[in-house]
Design an enzyme around this catalytic site. Structure first.
Site, PDB file in Angstrom:
ATOM      1  N   SER A 108     -12.583  56.470  84.008  1.00  0.00           N
ATOM      2  CA  SER A 108     -13.749  56.705  84.848  1.00  0.00           C
ATOM      3  C   SER A 108     -14.719  55.541  84.731  1.00  0.00           C
ATOM      4  CB  SER A 108     -14.456  58.004  84.433  1.00  0.00           C
ATOM      5  OG  SER A 108     -14.878  57.914  83.090  1.00  0.00           O
ATOM      6  N   CYS A 109     -15.693  55.519  85.645  1.00  0.00           N
ATOM      7  CA  CYS A 109     -16.637  54.408  85.675  1.00  0.00           C
ATOM      8  C   CYS A 109     -17.491  54.401  84.417  1.00  0.00           C
ATOM      9  CB  CYS A 109     -17.537  54.540  86.904  1.00  0.00           C
ATOM     10  SG  CYS A 109     -18.854  53.319  86.975  1.00  0.00           S
TER      11      CYS A 109
END
Length: 268
Positions: A108-109
């Site tokens: 994920s970011c």
């Protein structure tokens, strides 16, 4: 591996495929330099040199294919199989002190905020005008992408990133546990093939679009980015600022256009 499946009829054993997730260390160095550790990312093994080169490019650590001499797995000891390290040899000195953040990336970011947006805006010029795409082309893309996901068919646990031309033809596909890794693999392949910027292409990712996906698309010059799920607010900000058409919820016969809708023709 063998799993136990439990259902209304009881429990039974069967063989199942599970997607691989392993750490990859990316190192870079110039002539006469000891390679510097740049990043560790959790990824699905496969196309690792593409991933390493794409990461270096989309993070602004290299500027062109001409800087890459080799990108290959590192054998730490003679006689041992290649480990989860890719070493990228560059044609010019590599300044490891220029690394401004600790690149440990999960699926994920891991970055956000106004300072990051400003950094991307300085490093990326707005993308070129690019093509105008018919609505019918866009709604056909998810089925094409899904049909080409051979590893997903076995495991059900991978994201995909696909690169399409303006007529909706799939040009390249990469799968990974992380969407951003799949995009880096695509960009790395395009860089090594001398195809950047990708000014006439469409990028489609499974799942949502985060800041990092838009950042990487902007650096690669992609004018249209689509996803089957939602974008984040920071992804929308990057797309608006850098001239990218951002499409979300691309499912069935409809989709949302968040920025620069002029590249989409709803009549065809």
């Amino acid at each position: 591996m063998t799993v136990v499946v439990m259902g209304p009829e009881g429990a039974r054993e069967r063989d199942d495929w599970i997607v691989a997730e392993e750490p990859l260390e990316i190192r870079a160095g110039g002539p006469g330099q000891k390679a510097t550790s740049v990043a560790v990312t959790m990824r699905t093994p496969g196309a690792d040199p593409e991933l390493a080169v794409g990461f270096l490019y989309t993070e602004g650590l290299i500027a062109s294919c001409a800087e890459v001499v080799t990108a290959k797995p590192l054998n730490e000891r003679p006689g041992r199989a290649a480990c989860n390290i890719i070493e990228v040899a560059l044609s010019r000195p590599f300044d490891g002190s220029a690394l401004k953040r600790n690149f440990f990336a999960t699926s994920s970011c891991g970055v956000c905020g106004k300072a990051t947006l400003e950094q991307v805006a300085v490093r990326c010029a707005p993308v070129e005008a690019g093509p105008v795409i018919g609505r019918s082309v866009l709604i056909s893309l998810p089925e094409v992408l899904r049909g080409a996901q051979t590893v997903f068919d076995r495991t059900g646990g991978l994201h995909a990133a696909g690169l399409f031309d303006a007529d909706g033809r799939l040009l390249a596909l990469r799968e990974d546990v992380g969407r951003h890794n799949a995009v880096d693999k695509l960009v790395g392949r395009a860089l090594l093939d001398g195809l950047l910027p990708l000014s006439g292409r469409i990028l489609l990712v499974s799942g949502r679009t985060s800041f990092e996906i838009l950042q990487k698309a902007a650096v690669a010059g992609v004018p249209i980015v689509c996803a089957v799920s939602a974008p984040s607010t920071l992804a929308v900000s990057v797309a608006e600022r850098l001239g990218i058409t951002l499409v979300g919820f691309l499912r069935g016969a409809s989709f949302n256009v968040y920025t620069h809708a002029d590249r989409i023709d709803p009549r065809r």
